[in-house]
Enzyme design. Sequence first.
Site, PDB file in Angstrom:
ATOM      1  N   GLU A  39      21.132 110.561 -59.138  1.00 49.37           N
ATOM      2  CA  GLU A  39      21.796 109.315 -58.731  1.00 49.37           C
ATOM      3  C   GLU A  39      21.306 108.131 -59.559  1.00 49.37           C
ATOM      4  O   GLU A  39      20.107 107.930 -59.721  1.00 49.37           O
ATOM      5  CB  GLU A  39      21.515 109.070 -57.249  1.00 49.37           C
ATOM      6  CG  GLU A  39      22.685 108.479 -56.528  1.00 49.37           C
ATOM      7  CD  GLU A  39      23.910 109.378 -56.568  1.00 49.37           C
ATOM      8  OE1 GLU A  39      24.794 109.113 -57.400  1.00 49.37           O
ATOM      9  OE2 GLU A  39      23.993 110.328 -55.777  1.00 49.37           O
ATOM     10  N   THR A  41      21.401 107.944 -62.526  1.00 45.25           N
ATOM     11  CA  THR A  41      20.863 108.466 -63.787  1.00 45.25           C
ATOM     12  C   THR A  41      21.878 108.300 -64.918  1.00 45.25           C
ATOM     13  O   THR A  41      21.499 108.312 -66.077  1.00 45.25           O
ATOM     14  CB  THR A  41      20.511 109.959 -63.647  1.00 45.25           C
ATOM     15  OG1 THR A  41      21.625 110.610 -63.026  1.00 45.25           O
ATOM     16  CG2 THR A  41      19.272 110.157 -62.801  1.00 45.25           C
ATOM     17  N   ASP A  42      23.163 108.136 -64.576  1.00 47.38           N
ATOM     18  CA  ASP A  42      24.180 108.162 -65.652  1.00 47.38           C
ATOM     19  C   ASP A  42      23.986 107.020 -66.641  1.00 47.38           C
ATOM     20  O   ASP A  42      24.017 107.241 -67.848  1.00 47.38           O
ATOM     21  CB  ASP A  42      25.620 108.242 -65.099  1.00 47.38           C
ATOM     22  CG  ASP A  42      26.053 107.096 -64.216  1.00 47.38           C
ATOM     23  OD1 ASP A  42      25.192 106.272 -63.812  1.00 47.38           O
ATOM     24  OD2 ASP A  42      27.268 107.017 -63.917  1.00 47.38           O
ATOM     25  N   SER A  73      52.239 102.790 -55.719  1.00 48.26           N
ATOM     26  CA  SER A  73      51.331 103.725 -55.047  1.00 48.26           C
ATOM     27  C   SER A  73      51.787 103.947 -53.620  1.00 48.26           C
ATOM     28  O   SER A  73      52.176 102.983 -52.933  1.00 48.26           O
ATOM     29  CB  SER A  73      49.906 103.162 -55.030  1.00 48.26           C
ATOM     30  OG  SER A  73      49.119 103.904 -54.109  1.00 48.26           O
ATOM     31  N   GLY A 131      36.791 103.801 -51.523  1.00 47.23           N
ATOM     32  CA  GLY A 131      35.599 103.021 -51.219  1.00 47.23           C
ATOM     33  C   GLY A 131      34.538 103.778 -50.452  1.00 47.23           C
ATOM     34  O   GLY A 131      33.604 103.183 -49.917  1.00 47.23           O
ATOM     35  N   ALA A 132      34.638 105.114 -50.385  1.00 47.29           N
ATOM     36  CA  ALA A 132      33.647 105.917 -49.659  1.00 47.29           C
ATOM     37  C   ALA A 132      32.644 106.528 -50.637  1.00 47.29           C
ATOM     38  O   ALA A 132      31.834 107.369 -50.261  1.00 47.29           O
ATOM     39  CB  ALA A 132      34.331 107.013 -48.859  1.00 47.29           C
ATOM     40  N   SER A 136      37.604 107.469 -55.772  1.00 45.25           N
ATOM     41  CA  SER A 136      39.074 107.396 -55.783  1.00 45.25           C
ATOM     42  C   SER A 136      39.560 106.658 -57.024  1.00 45.25           C
ATOM     43  O   SER A 136      40.665 106.911 -57.514  1.00 45.25           O
ATOM     44  CB  SER A 136      39.578 106.697 -54.519  1.00 45.25           C
ATOM     45  OG  SER A 136      39.190 105.336 -54.498  1.00 45.25           O
ATOM     46  N   GLU A 169      37.950 101.230 -66.761  1.00 40.68           N
ATOM     47  CA  GLU A 169      37.295 100.665 -65.563  1.00 40.68           C
ATOM     48  C   GLU A 169      36.292  99.572 -65.954  1.00 40.68           C
ATOM     49  O   GLU A 169      36.212  98.535 -65.309  1.00 40.68           O
ATOM     50  CB  GLU A 169      36.616 101.769 -64.739  1.00 40.68           C
ATOM     51  CG  GLU A 169      36.058 101.244 -63.427  1.00 40.68           C
ATOM     52  CD  GLU A 169      36.101 102.233 -62.272  1.00 40.68           C
ATOM     53  OE1 GLU A 169      36.764 103.279 -62.369  1.00 40.68           O
ATOM     54  OE2 GLU A 169      35.465 101.927 -61.249  1.00 40.68           O
ATOM     55  N   ASP A 181      31.751 109.458 -62.861  1.00 39.21           N
ATOM     56  CA  ASP A 181      32.963 109.682 -62.069  1.00 39.21           C
ATOM     57  C   ASP A 181      34.101 110.239 -62.916  1.00 39.21           C
ATOM     58  O   ASP A 181      34.797 111.172 -62.522  1.00 39.21           O
ATOM     59  CB  ASP A 181      33.432 108.365 -61.421  1.00 39.21           C
ATOM     60  CG  ASP A 181      32.390 107.787 -60.489  1.00 39.21           C
ATOM     61  OD1 ASP A 181      31.384 108.470 -60.232  1.00 39.21           O
ATOM     62  OD2 ASP A 181      32.586 106.644 -60.032  1.00 39.21           O
TER      63      ASP A 181
END
Length: 400
Positions: A39, A41-42, A73, A131-132, A136, A169, A181
């Site tokens: 986590e 780490t990217d 959407s 947002g979890a 997404s 992004e 992601d």
Amino acid sequence: MTQDQNTPKDRARKEFAAVFGRDPEGVWQAPGRVNVIGEHTDYNEGLCLPVALPYAARAAVARREDGLVRVHSAQADGVVEARVAELAPGREGEGWAAYVLGVLWALCADGHGDALAGGLDVHMDSDVPTGAGLSSSAALECAVAAACRELYGLDYSDPQAALLAQRAENAYVGVPCGVLDQMAAMCCAEGSALVLDCRDVMTVHQVPFDPAAEGLALLVVDTRVKHTHGDNEYAARRAGCERAAGLLGVPALRDVRYEELDAALERLPEGDEPDGKPGLRRLVRHIVTDDHRVERVAELVAAGRLRETGALLTEGHASLRDDYRISCLESDLVVETAVAAGALGARQTGGGFGGCVVVLVEEAGAEAVTDAVAAAFAERGLPAPRAFSAKPSAGARRLD
Ligand code: ADP
Ligand code: MG
């Protein structure tokens, strides 16, 4: 066999037709992901171990000839319109559609403006919770990247497409995320986990990862806590990691070897920040030990010893709770309750301050764990968490 009229692909095709008055040329999908370990780490050029979820974003797409882009959407109101030639970061009023338009902009910026000049219609439909911490946003971007790659015959490998989506992004939406992601959404494979080396993303390495085959389940428990103050905290930790790497004279914290951790910590200032944020020693300790945990988990997984990874997950949670300080009461409660109820291990996953917790558990004990977590939340008057079993699924692909 009867044709199921309600497959995600059929639904996307129908909705595309209802919105745009014609058929799409195809439907592409990209999944959400959950990170098993590794986590933050990217952006330290380190290691992580994501699996793709059985939830995905679908993009139904058809090309146009008038230079217009129209984006719709199923999860949002209205159609957002733009002209391909005018796409640029920082434009107002694009809202969620910036994730889609950003990919088109990144393609243009990468030399494909002529190919995209005619424009396109895009309808998105996603069942990845937003947002979890299940990504997404990357699912949207990567579904669109996969669609454009094929429709325009562009020569991008999966990792190259992931980097393009990340650029969208970072530069277009304005979120300074790492590449985890998008790499997961593009490159994961069914029944596998992706051993992701963020320094060398072009070399894709999968390990077979199939909890069910070993009588286990990888549960994802959504704490329902949204990371509202996450941006600030993320930026502070990222800057701290860069500062520490500079002080240690390495390009990134990935270059601090686990065996040399103690000596490296000695060379960094002691103590925490006045506002309670973790000091440099804590940041470095989390990153270096989590990189190491990814290596050990990947080895155990490859050796068919998934059960033994549980303790490493729980250790990883303690590290992100005590050193990186990105946990929260609800995530800690899930981890503690799950382990007390017999789970092999558990840790908060994703950017932090809520989102989801992954729990590795014997399949036969999964219900007892989710019941115990639900009871613990109810007892404290917290909203009931949602849980599902994460079956490692495929990365981006065309649905046909
Ligand atoms: P995460 O990627 O962890 O779910 P983010 O904040 O990075 O969280 O991305 C969530 C955002 O992505 C949403 O606020 C919305 O703007 C956009 N988004 C995701 N899925 C959809 C969808 N199906 N339709 C419209 N927007 C979406
Ligand atoms: Mg996201």
